[in-house]
Design an enzyme around this catalytic site. Structure first.
Site, short mmCIF file in Angstrom:
data_model
loop_
_atom_site.label_atom_id
_atom_site.label_comp_id
_atom_site.label_asym_id
_atom_site.label_seq_id
_atom_site.Cartn_x
_atom_site.Cartn_y
_atom_site.Cartn_z
N ALA A 61 0.82 -1.21 0.00
CA ALA A 61 0.00 0.00 0.00
C ALA A 61 0.86 1.26 0.00
CB ALA A 61 -0.96 0.00 1.19
N CYS A 82 5.40 2.51 12.73
CA CYS A 82 6.51 3.38 12.35
C CYS A 82 6.82 4.36 13.48
CB CYS A 82 6.16 4.18 11.10
SG CYS A 82 4.92 3.41 10.07
N ALA A 142 -1.38 -6.74 0.87
CA ALA A 142 -1.66 -8.16 1.13
C ALA A 142 -1.45 -8.54 2.59
CB ALA A 142 -0.79 -9.04 0.23
C1 PLP Z 1 -0.27 -0.88 6.55
C2 PLP Z 1 -0.81 0.36 5.94
C3 PLP Z 1 -0.17 0.98 4.86
C4 PLP Z 1 1.14 0.49 4.30
O1 PLP Z 1 0.98 -0.72 3.65
P1 PLP Z 1 2.27 -1.58 3.22
O2 PLP Z 1 1.71 -2.65 2.37
O3 PLP Z 1 2.87 -2.07 4.51
O4 PLP Z 1 3.19 -0.67 2.48
C5 PLP Z 1 -0.77 2.10 4.31
N1 PLP Z 1 -1.92 2.58 4.79
C6 PLP Z 1 -2.56 2.02 5.84
C7 PLP Z 1 -3.84 2.59 6.30
C8 PLP Z 1 -2.02 0.90 6.45
O5 PLP Z 1 -2.65 0.35 7.48
#
Ligand code: PLP
Length: 381
Positions: A74, A327, A203
């Site tokens: 994401a 983070c 995923a």
């Molecule tokens: C976990 C998360 C992300 C980041 O997703 P990744 O696949 O770890 O890069 C972005 N936005 C939200 C709301 C998330 O919970």
């Protein structure tokens, strides 16, 4: 000591069925070839697996398979959506609207766009973490080109009215991106009939592998997303790089299971959250950040007034939870999401996020209640 994992919003374990499927696409006796290899059968088989996976996910979220672009997660999807649209629309305007409690993958991308001459409005959500359509309407300008709001907030579980916001933005001709990392496979989606242009998926929040995601890009000649990773022109030029077949089939299997179990998982989480809240709300001065009624049931953010969150985290050795987004967990600053909903600093620093998933049991929740009760009582005495 067995650890009670209650940090599913940070990541989830891979479902054994997903891991088993992925194994078939890695080794020499499996389907390991490059899906872009056109010269031999092995490549075609890999390509077939990739396209079947794309169709599986497309069916799950109600879109056309040509509307999905594979990414590494994401974070990358958010980057591709925001930078990719900003680049192609900058002649029409340079104003972007988002919220102050988006994931860093959206906020930091917006921050970078500001250094490139774009102007960003960061809307402040209400005390439960929700952005209203009226706020978006008030923030719209002649030069607004893009808006981005998350479907489900990762720290609060709050759910934005993305359909109402989307309807407004569609009417105004503003591109609408939704970060659905916490919503994909968890809430019903029928993207073809929803006023949303771009949706980010991950995923590993739904029992799939880490490092895998997708971006939904609505098929519309006016919607162009400029590539941010250049190379062999994969993914219709939007995202180059050899496709990771094992990751892709893993994500599709995870999404398939999540879709089949959507209601079942939702009900399970609702029961667990209710059990947990009933168990800990008997403690003095505990309150929910967000909203118990309207929020996604997999997440509960709780303030234990007068208790230092870091100390509580340390005292809860057998429960894996988080003080905010992963983070931020190394820093002592209060979560910007909790600050963003107007929570005072001391309350924010006294809060923990509990998040449950498919593999959590009522027994584990009972144990967690006992641990939390013990730790909070000890820290307060
Ligand atoms: C976990 C998360 C992300 C980041 O997703 P990744 O696949 O770890 O890069 C972005 N936005 C939200 C709301 C998330 O919970």
């Amino acid at each position: 000591m067995q650890t009670l994992y209650m940090d599913y919003a940070a990541t989830t374990p891979v479902d054994p069925a997903v891991a088993e499927k992925m194994m078939q696409y890695l080794t020499a006796d499996g389907c390991f070839a490059n899906p872009a290899s056109r010269a031999h059968m092995l490549g075609w088989f890999a390509e077939q697996a990739v396209e079947e996976s794309r169709l599986t996910i497309a069916k799950s979220v109600g879109c056309d398979l040509r509307e999905l672009v594979w990414t590494s997660g994401a974070t990358e999807s958010n980057n591709l959506a925001l930078k990719g649209v900003a680049e192609t629309r900058k002649a029409q305007g340079r104003h972007i609207i988002t919220s102050a409690i988006e994931h860093k993958a959206v906020l930091d991308t917006c921050g970078w766009l500001e250094t490139q001459g774009f102007e960003v409005t960061y809307l402040k959500p209400d005390s439960t973490g929700v952005i209203s359509v009226e706020q978006v309407a008030d923030a719209l300008r002649e030069d607004t080109i893009l808006a981005s709001f998350m479907w489900v907030n990762n720290e609060l579980g709050s759910i934005n009215p993305v359909l109402e916001i989307g309807a407004l933005l569609r009417e105004k001709g503003v591109v609408f991106h939704v970060d659905a990392a916490q919503a994909g496979g968890k809430v019903v989606m029928d993207l073809a009939n929803m006023p949303i242009d771009l949706v980010s998926f991950s995923a590993h929040k739904i029992y799939g592998p880490k490092g895998m995601g997708a971006l939904y890009v609505r098929r519309d000649p006016d919607l162009k997303v400029a590539a941010q990773i250049h190379g062999g022109g994969h993914e219709r030029g939007m995202r180059s790089g050899t496709l990771p077949t094992h990751q892709i089939v893993g994500m599709a299997e995870a999404m398939k299971i999540a879709t089949e179990r959507l209601q079942q998982d939702f009900d399970h989480l609702t029961t667990l959250r209710q059990q947990f809240w009933q168990g800990i709300s008997v403690l003095d001065a505990v309150s929910v950040n967000g909203d118990l009624e309207s929020g996604y049931p997999g997440i509960l953010n709780v303030c234990f007034a007068g208790v230092d969150g870091e100390s509580l985290l340390m005292a809860l050795k057998d429960v894996a939870v988080s003080t905010g987004s992963a983070c931020n967990s190394a820093s002592v600053d209060p979560s910007y999401v909790l600050s963003g909903i107007g929570l005072p600093r001391d309350k924010a620093l006294s809060s923990l996020r509990f998040s449950w998933g498919r593999f959590c049991t009522a027994e584990e929740v009972e144990q967690a209640i006992a641990s939390v009760t013990r730790a909070v009582t000890a820290l307060r005495s």
